[in-house]
Design a protein around this motif. Structure first.
Motif, PDB file in Angstrom:
ATOM      1  N   UNK A   1      46.656  25.404  35.075  1.00  0.00           N
ATOM      2  CA  UNK A   1      46.368  26.780  35.455  1.00  0.00           C
ATOM      3  C   UNK A   1      47.112  27.130  36.738  1.00  0.00           C
ATOM      4  N   UNK A   2      47.857  28.240  36.692  1.00  0.00           N
ATOM      5  CA  UNK A   2      48.687  28.613  37.833  1.00  0.00           C
ATOM      6  C   UNK A   2      47.981  29.391  38.917  1.00  0.00           C
ATOM      7  N   UNK A   3      46.719  29.800  38.678  1.00  0.00           N
ATOM      8  CA  UNK A   3      46.011  30.621  39.663  1.00  0.00           C
ATOM      9  C   UNK A   3      45.447  29.761  40.788  1.00  0.00           C
ATOM     10  N   UNK A   4      46.345  29.071  41.487  1.00  0.00           N
ATOM     11  CA  UNK A   4      45.942  28.226  42.611  1.00  0.00           C
ATOM     12  C   UNK A   4      45.811  29.070  43.875  1.00  0.00           C
ATOM     13  N   UNK A   5      45.212  28.484  44.907  1.00  0.00           N
ATOM     14  CA  UNK A   5      45.033  29.202  46.182  1.00  0.00           C
ATOM     15  C   UNK A   5      46.379  29.640  46.737  1.00  0.00           C
ATOM     16  N   UNK A   6      47.361  28.746  46.707  1.00  0.00           N
ATOM     17  CA  UNK A   6      48.677  29.072  47.256  1.00  0.00           C
ATOM     18  C   UNK A   6      49.355  30.179  46.453  1.00  0.00           C
ATOM     19  N   UNK A   7      49.265  30.094  45.125  1.00  0.00           N
ATOM     20  CA  UNK A   7      49.930  31.107  44.287  1.00  0.00           C
ATOM     21  C   UNK A   7      49.258  32.462  44.443  1.00  0.00           C
ATOM     22  N   UNK A   8      47.922  32.481  44.516  1.00  0.00           N
ATOM     23  CA  UNK A   8      47.192  33.730  44.692  1.00  0.00           C
ATOM     24  C   UNK A   8      47.589  34.388  46.011  1.00  0.00           C
ATOM     25  N   UNK A   9      47.806  33.591  47.033  1.00  0.00           N
ATOM     26  CA  UNK A   9      48.174  34.125  48.347  1.00  0.00           C
ATOM     27  C   UNK A   9      49.535  34.808  48.332  1.00  0.00           C
ATOM     28  N   UNK A  10      50.395  34.458  47.371  1.00  0.00           N
ATOM     29  CA  UNK A  10      51.731  35.055  47.300  1.00  0.00           C
ATOM     30  C   UNK A  10      51.749  36.357  46.510  1.00  0.00           C
ATOM     31  N   UNK A  11      50.618  36.751  45.950  1.00  0.00           N
ATOM     32  CA  UNK A  11      50.563  37.903  45.051  1.00  0.00           C
ATOM     33  C   UNK A  11      49.660  39.019  45.568  1.00  0.00           C
ATOM     34  N   UNK A  12      49.864  40.191  45.023  1.00  0.00           N
ATOM     35  CA  UNK A  12      48.952  41.293  45.306  1.00  0.00           C
ATOM     36  C   UNK A  12      47.650  41.034  44.545  1.00  0.00           C
ATOM     37  N   UNK A  13      46.553  41.091  45.230  1.00  0.00           N
ATOM     38  CA  UNK A  13      45.251  40.760  44.649  1.00  0.00           C
ATOM     39  C   UNK A  13      44.564  42.036  44.162  1.00  0.00           C
ATOM     40  N   UNK A  14      44.389  42.130  42.833  1.00  0.00           N
ATOM     41  CA  UNK A  14      43.737  43.318  42.260  1.00  0.00           C
ATOM     42  C   UNK A  14      42.435  42.923  41.545  1.00  0.00           C
ATOM     43  N   UNK A  15      41.881  41.771  41.904  1.00  0.00           N
ATOM     44  CA  UNK A  15      40.708  41.258  41.202  1.00  0.00           C
ATOM     45  C   UNK A  15      39.465  42.110  41.395  1.00  0.00           C
ATOM     46  N   UNK A  16      39.396  42.873  42.476  1.00  0.00           N
ATOM     47  CA  UNK A  16      38.195  43.663  42.752  1.00  0.00           C
ATOM     48  C   UNK A  16      38.243  45.057  42.140  1.00  0.00           C
ATOM     49  N   UNK A  17      39.331  45.392  41.491  1.00  0.00           N
ATOM     50  CA  UNK A  17      39.460  46.711  40.858  1.00  0.00           C
ATOM     51  C   UNK A  17      38.927  46.616  39.424  1.00  0.00           C
ATOM     52  N   UNK A  18      38.111  47.580  39.000  1.00  0.00           N
ATOM     53  CA  UNK A  18      37.570  47.531  37.630  1.00  0.00           C
ATOM     54  C   UNK A  18      38.691  47.423  36.588  1.00  0.00           C
ATOM     55  N   UNK A  19      38.649  46.355  35.790  1.00  0.00           N
ATOM     56  CA  UNK A  19      39.723  46.048  34.845  1.00  0.00           C
ATOM     57  C   UNK A  19      39.123  45.683  33.494  1.00  0.00           C
ATOM     58  N   UNK A  20      39.739  46.193  32.405  1.00  0.00           N
ATOM     59  CA  UNK A  20      39.240  45.925  31.060  1.00  0.00           C
ATOM     60  C   UNK A  20      40.412  45.601  30.129  1.00  0.00           C
ATOM     61  N   UNK A  21      40.085  44.984  29.005  1.00  0.00           N
ATOM     62  CA  UNK A  21      41.053  44.816  27.915  1.00  0.00           C
ATOM     63  C   UNK A  21      40.473  45.471  26.675  1.00  0.00           C
ATOM     64  N   UNK A  22      41.375  46.015  25.816  1.00  0.00           N
ATOM     65  CA  UNK A  22      40.974  46.592  24.528  1.00  0.00           C
ATOM     66  C   UNK A  22      41.929  46.031  23.488  1.00  0.00           C
ATOM     67  N   UNK A  23      41.395  45.291  22.523  1.00  0.00           N
ATOM     68  CA  UNK A  23      42.213  44.591  21.539  1.00  0.00           C
ATOM     69  C   UNK A  23      41.502  44.546  20.198  1.00  0.00           C
ATOM     70  N   UNK A  24      42.204  44.137  19.128  1.00  0.00           N
ATOM     71  CA  UNK A  24      41.512  43.879  17.860  1.00  0.00           C
ATOM     72  C   UNK A  24      40.428  42.830  18.070  1.00  0.00           C
ATOM     73  N   UNK A  25      39.357  42.897  17.301  1.00  0.00           N
ATOM     74  CA  UNK A  25      38.224  42.004  17.551  1.00  0.00           C
ATOM     75  C   UNK A  25      38.546  40.538  17.300  1.00  0.00           C
ATOM     76  N   UNK A  26      39.617  40.254  16.505  1.00  0.00           N
ATOM     77  CA  UNK A  26      39.953  38.860  16.228  1.00  0.00           C
ATOM     78  C   UNK A  26      41.151  38.366  17.041  1.00  0.00           C
ATOM     79  N   UNK A  27      41.628  39.169  17.989  1.00  0.00           N
ATOM     80  CA  UNK A  27      42.803  38.786  18.777  1.00  0.00           C
ATOM     81  C   UNK A  27      42.464  37.679  19.758  1.00  0.00           C
ATOM     82  N   UNK A  28      43.395  36.753  19.950  1.00  0.00           N
ATOM     83  CA  UNK A  28      43.225  35.658  20.918  1.00  0.00           C
ATOM     84  C   UNK A  28      44.285  35.687  22.013  1.00  0.00           C
TER      85      UNK A  28
END
Length: 780
Positions: free
Chosen positions: A267-294
Motif C-alpha cells: 500500500x502506497x499511502x504511507x506517512x511520507x507519501x501522504x506528506x508529499x500530496x494535497x490532502x483531501x481526506x476531510x472533504x465529503x467524497x463519494x463513488x457511484x458505480x455499477x453494483x457489481x463493480x470492483x
C-alpha cells in the motif's frame, strides 16, 4: 484555486521516452499489423507508376518538410526493399515490384467468401472474388494483381501472402471422413483446418482448441495445423469465453512473473507519501458505480467555499504510483492496453491485487489519487482549476440505482445533499455541452440473466439514466480540462512550450462520412421524419433534433443504431483534431487508468509537465496510441462476440418459434433482423427468400427482388421464424414466417427441381400465413 497553484510535489522524473518505451517489444510480439506510414509510402510509390519516385519527392508528397524527420521515409524505404515489395531504379527512383498493375494491402474476408483488399493511402478498396482469394485468410497482408472489374469497381487476384495477420486460430474439433479437422469460430475463416494424426495432441471430437497454422502455399490443398492447446469441451460456458478471448488475440491469464510482481507491491499511502500530496481526506467524497463493480477508478468530492462557489473534485486512482515505466507490470499493461468486459466477467488490464485492491477507491480507506479540482459557480461555470497528486478517502459507495433513487426523490440517507447538488451541476454541464453541438447518441447495453452454469435465462437492456449522466459529465469535464491545460502555453514560457508543442495522448473523433449521413437521411425519410441538411458544425444539432422526434417510437432504436454507424470511430492519437461527437476542441482520457493504458500514459505525462518537464517523445507516444486503439477494437469485438454467443445460446431453445423483428442491417449476402422482444439478431440469407432472386442495391440501400420488385429496407418490420442456430459460429438463421422456400434460378425463374426446406429441430409457435413486410409506422 488558481491554476498557478498546481501541485507538483512527488512527480517522478524520467526521460521523455520513458513513458512508453516498453511498448516496442510488446508490439513486435503480439501484433503483425502493417505500419500505416509504411503503407502510405508504398501507396505513393505505386501511384508514381513506371516513372518511379525519389525519396525527396516522397517526403514532400507526404508532408515531411523538416530534414530531421526524413529518416522516417528512409526507414520505410529500407523496410520495403528488404521485403522485396519495391525496387530501386535509375537516379534513385523507386517503383513497386511487379509494375503498376500490382498492389498490396490488407484483405478483409466477407460472409460470401469473397474479400476486399484495403490498399491504404486513400486508394479505393479492391474486390477479390472467392475463387481468387488463394491462400489468404482474413487480415493477411497480400500482394494482388489488378484484373479490371465491373463498372467503377476494381477487382484483383491474390498472388502472394506477404504476412499473416495471425497463425493461431481457435475453433471446434470435428471428425470428417476419418480425419480430424478444426472449424474456426471466426466466421471470416471459412476453410476448415486439417489436423494430422501426429499433431492432434490429445484433442478429441467436440473439443474447443487452438491450432497453429502450418505452411500453406497451394490453395488447392486444405490448410493444415497442429493443436497447441485444448481449452475444454465446446459448449461449456467458461470454455467458450476463453475461446472468444483466444480468437481475438486477448490473454487468458497473467504470466507468473506479473502475478508475483503484483503480490510484492505494498500500500502506497504511507506517512511520507501522504506528506508529499494535497490532502483531501476531510472533504465529503463519494463513488457511484455499477453494483457489481470492483475496479473503482473515480470518486467525486464537493464542498461549499467561503466565496459561495462550489469546489468539485474529480479524484482518479493513481495507478502511476504503483505501475512504473519499464516494470514487468507496465509491460503487461501496455500489451493488454485495456480491460476486456465479456458477458459474465472482466479480464483486467492489471492483476486483481492492483485493480480491485490497492488502486480501487474503496470506501473508508485512504487512497492515492490524481485529481482535477474545479471551482464552479452556481451555474457550473469554471472559476478556477487545479491538477495534481492527492490522498483521498471515500465516505460512501453508491450503486447507480441508489443514486438514481435519491435523484428521483425515492431515497434518502447520508450524502443525499451531495448527490443532489452534483446532479444539479451535472445537468447544467450536460445542457451546455449539447447546446454546443455534442451528439446525444447514447446506446443501451444488452445484458443477460445467467444461471449458475452460465446459461442465459433472459435478455434485457441496461438503460442509462441521470445517475449515469452525473458521473459522465464530471468525467468529461476532467478529461476536457486536462487536455486543454496541456495545450496552453505556461506563463512566461516560450520556445518548446508554445501552445500545442507538448506531445500528449488525445482521444480524437473525426467528422462523419457524408455517404453514411445520406443513408441516415433516407432512412429517416422512409419513416416520415426529416434530417435537415447542414454543414459539419450544424449537423450534430440536426441529428439531435431527429433523435428527439423519434424518441419513444418503435423506430427509435433502428434510427439510433444507423446514426451511430454513420459516425467515425474515436481513436487515440498525438495529433489533436478535437472530438466531433462531444464538440470538444481538446479531449483526452484521464479518468480510468485501472482499465485503460492511455489514461496511465496521460497521468505520467501530466505529472511530467506539471513538474516543468520538456516535450515528450511524440513518436513513442504515437506508437502506444496506435497499439491502444487497435487493442480497444479487439476488446470491443470480443465483447460483441460474447454477446452474440449468449444470444445464439438463448435462441437454441426457441428454434421453430416466431418473433416480431425489425431489419437492422442489409448486406450483399443477407438481411439482418433484430427481434423486438429480446434484441437478439439473426440473418435471413438472400438465397433463402422465396419467390425471386434478391440483390442488395447499395445506391438505394435496400434489398430488391429482380423479378417482382419486392423491397426490404432498414427499419421494415418482419415476422421471422428461428430456422437454425450455429453455435460454432455464433449465428442465428431466420426465415420469413409462413413463406416456404422455393428455389429460383439466377434469372429469377422458379427452379424445376424441388428441394425440401431445412426443417426446424424444435416445435414452436404456429406460423401465420402469407405475411408481408411491414413498413415502420410513420409519424403523423
Amino acid at each position: 484555486m488558481s491554476i498557478n497553484g498546481m501541485l507538483t510535489i512527488g512527480a517522478p522524473t524520467f526521460r521523455p521516452s520513458a513513458l512508453c518505451s516498453t511498448i516496442h517489444p510488446i508490439l513486435n510480439r503480439r501484433s503483425s499489423q502493417p505500419d500505416p506510414f509504411v503503407q502510405q509510402v508504398l501507396a505513393a510509390i505505386r501511384s508514381a507508376g513506371h516513372a518511379g519516385v525519389t525519396s525527396q519527392q516522397l517526403a514532400l508528397q507526404l508532408g515531411i518538410r523538416e530534414k530531421s524527420q526524413r529518416y522516417k521515409v528512409f526507414d520505410a524505404i529500407d523496410l520495403l526493399l528488404d521485403e522485396g515489395r519495391i525496387e530501386s531504379g535509375k537516379k534513385g527512383r523507386y517503383t513497386v515490384t511487379g509494375g503498376k498493375d500490382s498492389a498490396e494491402g490488407t484483405i478483409d474476408i466477407i460472409a460470401s467468401g469473397a474479400g476486399y483488399v484495403r490498399l491504404g493511402g486513400g486508394e479505393d478498396d479492391v474486390y477479390v472474388q472467392q475463387r481468387d482469394i488463394g491462400t489468404a485468410l482474413h487480415g493477411d497482408t497480400v500482394a494482388i494483381k489488378l484484373i479490371g472489374g465491373r463498372g467503377s469497381r476494381l477487382e484483383g487476384k491474390v498472388v502472394k501472402v506477404l504476412k499473416r495477420r495471425r497463425i493461431e486460430f481457435v475453433g471446434t474439433v470435428h471428425k470428417h471422413q476419418g480425419r480430424m479437422i478444426l472449424v474456426a469460430d471466426d466466421q471470416r475463416v471459412q476453410r476448415p483446418f486439417v489436423i494430422p494424426a501426429a499433431e492432434v495432441n490429445g484433442a478429441v471430437e467436440g473439443d474447443k482448441a487452438i491450432i497453429e497454422l502450418g505452411e500453406w502455399k497451394d490453395a488447392r490443398d486444405e490448410p493444415r495445423g497442429k493443436v497447441v492447446r485444448v481449452l475444454g469441451r465446446a459448449g461449456q460456458h467458461h470454455v467458450e469465453m476463453h475461446a472468444i478471448l483466444a480468437e481475438f488475440g486477448l490473454p487468458l491469464e497473467f504470466p507468473e512473473s506479473v502475478l508475483r510482481a503484483a503480490t510484492e507491491i505494498r500500500d502506497g499511502a504511507t506517512v511520507d507519501e501522504v506528506a508529499r500530496r494535497r490532502d483531501v481526506r476531510n472533504i465529503p467524497t463519494i463513488t457511484i458505480d455499477p453494483d457489481d463493480a470492483k475496479d473503482l477508478d473515480d470518486a467525486l468530492s464537493v464542498r461549499k467555499l467561503e466565496n459561495g462557489h462550489w469546489e468539485v473534485g474529480v479524484h482518479i486512482a493513481d495507478v502511476s504510483h504503483y505501475v512504473t515505466p519499464g516494470s514487468v507490470l507496465d509491460m503487461e499493461a501496455a500489451s493488454r492496453a485495456t480491460s476486456v468486459y465479456l458477458v459474465d466477467r472482466v479480464v483486467p488490464m492489471l492483476p486483481e491485487k492492483l485493480s480491485n485492491d490497492l488502486c480501487s477507491l474503496h470506501a473508508d480507506t485512504d487512497k492515492l489519487s490524481f485529481s482535477a479540482i474545479f471551482e464552479l459557480d452556481d451555474q457550473a461555470r469554471i472559476k478556477g482549476e487545479w491538477f495534481g497528486r492527492t490522498v483521498m478517502r471515500s465516505r460512501r459507495r453508491f450503486a447507480y440505482a441508489e443514486a438514481q433513487a435519491i435523484i428521483d426523490g425515492k431515497g434518502e440517507g447520508a450524502f443525499q445533499d451531495e448527490v443532489l447538488l452534483l446532479h444539479r451541476l451535472a445537468q447544467i454541464l450536460r445542457k451546455e455541452r449539447i447546446g454546443n453541438g455534442a451528439l446525444e447518441i447514447g446506446g443501451n447495453e444488452v445484458k443477460f440473466k445467467l444461471d449458475a452454469d452460465g446459461k442465459p435465462l433472459g435478455v434485457y437492456e441496461k438503460v442509462m439514466g441521470p445517475a449515469n449522466w452525473l458521473i459522465e459529465e464530471f468525467m468529461l469535464l476532467a478529461n476536457k480540462r486536462v487536455a486543454t491545460w496541456v495545450n496552453k502555453r505556461p506563463a512566461g514560457k516560450e520556445g518548446h512550450h508554445q501552445r500545442g508543442a507538448r506531445p500528449f495522448v488525445y482521444r480524437i473523433h473525426d467528422e462523419p462520412d457524408p455517404e453514411k449521413i445520406d443513408q441516415l437521411r433516407s432512412l429517416a425519410k422512409s419513416f416520415g421524419y426529416t434530417l435537415r441538411h447542414a454543414d459539419a458544425s450544424e449537423l450534430p444539432h440536426a441529428i439531435n433534433d431527429l433523435l428527439k422526434d423519434v424518441k419513444g417510437t418503435e423506430e427509435e432504436n433502428i434510427i439510433k443504431q444507423v446514426a451511430i454507424r454513420s459516425m467515425a470511430k474515436a481513436i487515440y492519437s498525438t495529433e489533436n483534431i478535437g472530438h466531433y461527437g462531444l464538440a470538444f476542441e481538446h479531449y483526452t482520457h484521464f479518468t480510468s487508468p485501472i482499465r485503460r493504458y492511455p489514461d496511465l500514459l496521460v497521468h505520467r505525462a501530466m505529472a511530467h509537465y506539471l513538474a516543468g518537464g520538456g516535450p515528450l517523445d511524440r513518436g513513442e507516444l504515437e506508437l502506444s496510441c496506435s497499439h491502444s486503439s487497435r487493442m480497444e477494437k479487439q476488446a470491443s469485438d470480443a465483447e460483441r462476440a460474447s454477446i452474440k454467443y449468449k444470444q445464439a445460446e438463448y435462441m437454441v431453445a426457441r428454434i421453430g418459434q416466431s418473433f416480431e423483428g425489425v431489419i437492422s442491417g442489409l448486406t450483399t449476402w443477407g438481411i439482418y433482423v433484430e427481434l423486438k422482444e429480446n434484441k437478439c439478431e439473426g440473418l435471413i440469407g438472400l438465397r433463402d427468400i422465396p419467390g425471386d432472386v434478391f440483390k442488395f442495391d447499395k445506391e438505394r440501400y435496400m434489398v430488391v427482388g429482380q423479378r417482382t420488385g419486392r423491397k426490404f429496407r432498414l427499419g421494415d418490420e418482419l415476422e421471422v421464424t428461428v430456422k437454425a442456430v450455429d453455435m460454432d459460429r455464433r449465428v442465428v438463421d431466420f426465415s420469413l414466417t409462413g413463406e416456404a422456400s422455393s428455389p429460383v434460378t439466377t434469372s429469377g425463374k422458379f427452379a424445376r427441381r424441388s428441394i425440401a426446406p431445412r426443417k426446424a429441430t424444435a416445435k414452436g409457435k404456429k406460423p401465420k400465413q402469407s405475411p408481408k413486410a411491414k413498413k415502420g409506422k410513420k409519424r403523423r
